[in-house]
Design a protein around this motif. Structure first.
Motif, PDB file in Angstrom:
ATOM      1  N   LEU A 168       0.692  -1.184   0.095  1.00  0.00           N
ATOM      2  CA  LEU A 168      -0.171  -0.117   0.092  1.00  0.00           C
ATOM      3  C   LEU A 168       0.770   1.217   0.100  1.00  0.00           C
ATOM      4  N   LEU A 169       2.213   1.145   0.686  1.00  0.00           N
ATOM      5  CA  LEU A 169       2.640   2.514   0.818  1.00  0.00           C
ATOM      6  C   LEU A 169       3.335   2.543  -0.819  1.00  0.00           C
ATOM      7  N   SER A 170       3.657   1.628  -1.102  1.00  0.00           N
ATOM      8  CA  SER A 170       4.448   1.730  -2.542  1.00  0.00           C
ATOM      9  C   SER A 170       3.353   2.216  -3.621  1.00  0.00           C
ATOM     10  N   LEU A 171       2.342   1.964  -3.309  1.00  0.00           N
ATOM     11  CA  LEU A 171       1.169   2.522  -4.238  1.00  0.00           C
ATOM     12  C   LEU A 171       1.046   4.013  -4.314  1.00  0.00           C
ATOM     13  N   ILE A 172       1.596   4.780  -3.219  1.00  0.00           N
ATOM     14  CA  ILE A 172       1.501   6.058  -3.057  1.00  0.00           C
ATOM     15  C   ILE A 172       2.826   6.757  -3.291  1.00  0.00           C
ATOM     16  N   GLY A 173       3.848   5.848  -3.752  1.00  0.00           N
ATOM     17  CA  GLY A 173       5.211   6.394  -3.820  1.00  0.00           C
ATOM     18  C   GLY A 173       6.150   6.654  -2.719  1.00  0.00           C
ATOM     19  N   VAL A 174       5.746   5.930  -1.601  1.00  0.00           N
ATOM     20  CA  VAL A 174       6.255   5.992  -0.340  1.00  0.00           C
ATOM     21  C   VAL A 174       7.486   4.814  -0.450  1.00  0.00           C
ATOM     22  N   THR A 175       8.646   5.389  -0.267  1.00  0.00           N
ATOM     23  CA  THR A 175       9.915   4.511  -0.161  1.00  0.00           C
ATOM     24  C   THR A 175      10.258   4.425   1.357  1.00  0.00           C
ATOM     25  N   VAL A 176       9.981   3.005   1.518  1.00  0.00           N
ATOM     26  CA  VAL A 176      10.355   2.717   3.012  1.00  0.00           C
ATOM     27  C   VAL A 176      11.925   2.098   3.104  1.00  0.00           C
ATOM     28  N   ASP A 177      12.543   2.687   4.056  1.00  0.00           N
ATOM     29  CA  ASP A 177      14.106   2.314   4.198  1.00  0.00           C
ATOM     30  C   ASP A 177      14.457   1.078   4.827  1.00  0.00           C
ATOM     31  N   GLN A 178      13.413   0.899   5.995  1.00  0.00           N
ATOM     32  CA  GLN A 178      13.450  -0.265   6.767  1.00  0.00           C
ATOM     33  C   GLN A 178      12.250  -0.798   7.345  1.00  0.00           C
ATOM     34  N   TYR A 179      12.009  -1.929   7.595  1.00  0.00           N
ATOM     35  CA  TYR A 179      10.780  -2.616   8.279  1.00  0.00           C
ATOM     36  C   TYR A 179      11.302  -3.182   9.592  1.00  0.00           C
ATOM     37  N   VAL A 180      10.639  -2.618  10.759  1.00  0.00           N
ATOM     38  CA  VAL A 180      10.708  -3.019  12.014  1.00  0.00           C
ATOM     39  C   VAL A 180       9.561  -3.566  12.608  1.00  0.00           C
ATOM     40  N   SER A 181       9.375  -4.769  13.265  1.00  0.00           N
ATOM     41  CA  SER A 181       8.032  -5.190  13.649  1.00  0.00           C
ATOM     42  C   SER A 181       8.396  -5.035  15.208  1.00  0.00           C
ATOM     43  N   PRO A 182       7.600  -4.041  16.109  1.00  0.00           N
ATOM     44  CA  PRO A 182       7.763  -3.891  17.387  1.00  0.00           C
ATOM     45  C   PRO A 182       6.997  -5.132  18.132  1.00  0.00           C
ATOM     46  N   THR A 183       7.337  -5.246  19.422  1.00  0.00           N
ATOM     47  CA  THR A 183       6.727  -6.353  19.987  1.00  0.00           C
ATOM     48  C   THR A 183       5.795  -5.419  20.970  1.00  0.00           C
ATOM     49  N   VAL A 184       4.648  -5.664  20.859  1.00  0.00           N
ATOM     50  CA  VAL A 184       3.812  -4.844  21.783  1.00  0.00           C
ATOM     51  C   VAL A 184       2.513  -5.684  22.049  1.00  0.00           C
ATOM     52  N   ASP A 185       2.253  -5.685  23.463  1.00  0.00           N
ATOM     53  CA  ASP A 185       1.245  -6.752  23.750  1.00  0.00           C
ATOM     54  C   ASP A 185      -0.253  -6.168  23.421  1.00  0.00           C
ATOM     55  N   GLU A 186      -0.679  -6.918  22.722  1.00  0.00           N
ATOM     56  CA  GLU A 186      -2.245  -6.207  22.145  1.00  0.00           C
ATOM     57  C   GLU A 186      -3.406  -6.835  22.707  1.00  0.00           C
ATOM     58  N   THR A 187      -3.228  -7.156  23.928  1.00  0.00           N
ATOM     59  CA  THR A 187      -4.360  -7.567  24.686  1.00  0.00           C
ATOM     60  C   THR A 187      -5.152  -6.600  25.136  1.00  0.00           C
ATOM     61  N   PRO A 188      -6.598  -6.352  24.950  1.00  0.00           N
ATOM     62  CA  PRO A 188      -7.149  -4.894  25.182  1.00  0.00           C
ATOM     63  C   PRO A 188      -7.314  -4.995  26.640  1.00  0.00           C
ATOM     64  N   LEU A 189      -7.206  -3.748  27.189  1.00  0.00           N
ATOM     65  CA  LEU A 189      -7.351  -3.344  28.547  1.00  0.00           C
ATOM     66  C   LEU A 189      -8.589  -3.463  29.100  1.00  0.00           C
ATOM     67  N   ASN A 190      -9.094  -3.675  30.471  1.00  0.00           N
ATOM     68  CA  ASN A 190     -10.272  -3.744  30.929  1.00  0.00           C
ATOM     69  C   ASN A 190     -11.002  -2.622  30.240  1.00  0.00           C
ATOM     70  N   ASP A 191     -12.211  -2.740  29.732  1.00  0.00           N
ATOM     71  CA  ASP A 191     -13.331  -1.720  29.308  1.00  0.00           C
ATOM     72  C   ASP A 191     -12.723  -0.979  28.276  1.00  0.00           C
ATOM     73  N   GLU A 192     -11.650  -1.480  27.684  1.00  0.00           N
ATOM     74  CA  GLU A 192     -11.100  -0.459  26.316  1.00  0.00           C
ATOM     75  C   GLU A 192     -11.827  -0.835  25.234  1.00  0.00           C
ATOM     76  N   LEU A 193     -12.551   0.339  24.585  1.00  0.00           N
ATOM     77  CA  LEU A 193     -13.313   0.356  23.329  1.00  0.00           C
ATOM     78  C   LEU A 193     -12.368   0.001  21.988  1.00  0.00           C
ATOM     79  N   PRO A 194     -13.162  -0.757  21.191  1.00  0.00           N
ATOM     80  CA  PRO A 194     -12.342  -1.014  19.690  1.00  0.00           C
ATOM     81  C   PRO A 194     -11.538   0.110  19.402  1.00  0.00           C
ATOM     82  N   ARG A 195     -12.020   1.362  19.116  1.00  0.00           N
ATOM     83  CA  ARG A 195     -11.342   2.702  18.670  1.00  0.00           C
ATOM     84  C   ARG A 195     -10.332   2.925  19.647  1.00  0.00           C
ATOM     85  N   GLN A 196     -10.171   2.833  20.836  1.00  0.00           N
ATOM     86  CA  GLN A 196      -9.269   3.265  21.975  1.00  0.00           C
ATOM     87  C   GLN A 196      -8.108   2.099  21.819  1.00  0.00           C
ATOM     88  N   LEU A 197      -8.605   0.689  21.583  1.00  0.00           N
ATOM     89  CA  LEU A 197      -7.414  -0.274  21.513  1.00  0.00           C
ATOM     90  C   LEU A 197      -6.904  -0.099  20.195  1.00  0.00           C
TER      91      LEU A 197
END
Length: 191
Positions: free
Chosen positions: A17-46
């Motif tokens: 998708l980035l290449s479609l709009i002419g964005v050249t990405v110099d590097q790809y880094v996949s961060p480790t983030v806990d994706e577990t929703p917090l108590n009462d966290e709404l979808p948009r907030q998550l």
């Protein structure tokens, strides 16, 4: 001077998708983030929290780069449909989505070395046709829904079951390209 860009993801779709709009990405880094929703966290907030955490994690390691991070959360009302890990997950999600509208919240966090940050959430409504048991089983057999939020990939086989989309197709795929373009062009980092 153009500032190098890092995509805080290993997603092939986001790279495309980035290449479609002419964005050249110099590097790809996949961060480790806990994706577990917090108590009462709404979808948009998550979605927003996860995109911010991913961007911040990578920006801390690469302070002289523009960091692009995004996260998709699929929801029916307040109910979050995580990434499907099993065929049973896909079946449960598609049964819930059958004949209904779901909302895909795509959060975008872009960090600039100057400290500027752009945060956006794009909401897209996706309506599925009423699915038969055999259609659900047929889709499960493709394996396409595994690893996908909500158990489906809009750009794949599941597209034949989708009646309407209100919002950004590309955001549902993983990245709201218009919003990325607007931010990067405003910062003078894309033509």
């Amino acid at each position: 001077m153009t500032i190098p860009i890092i995509l805080a993801s290993s997603s092939e779709r986001r790279k495309q998708l980035l290449s479609l709009i002419g964005v050249t990405v110099d590097q790809y880094v996949s961060p480790t983030v806990d994706e577990t929703p917090l108590n009462d966290e709404l979808p948009r907030q998550l979605a927003l929290r996860l995109a911010q955490e991913k961007a911040r994690a990578v920006a801390a390691e690469y302070p002289n780069h523009i960091i692009i991070a995004a996260d998709n959360v699929v929801a029916v009302g307040r109910r979050i449909l995580d990434k499907a890990e099993t065929d049973d997950d896909v079946k449960r999600y598609l049964t819930l989505l059958s004949g209904r509208k779901n909302t895909v919240y795509t959060a975008l966090s872009i960090c600039h070395p100057s400290g500027k940050q752009s945060l956006k959430v794009v909401e897209t409504k996706v309506t599925f046709k009423r699915l038969t048991a055999s259609e659900i089983e047929s889709y499960i057999q493709t394996g396409e829904g595994i690893g996908k939020a909500g158990g489906y990939a809009i750009q794949g086989i599941a597209s034949k079951y989708i009646k309407t989309i209100q919002g950004s197709y590309h955001a549902v795929m993983g990245l709201p390209v218009h919003e990325v373009y607007q931010v990067l062009s405003g910062w003078g980092n894309i033509n």
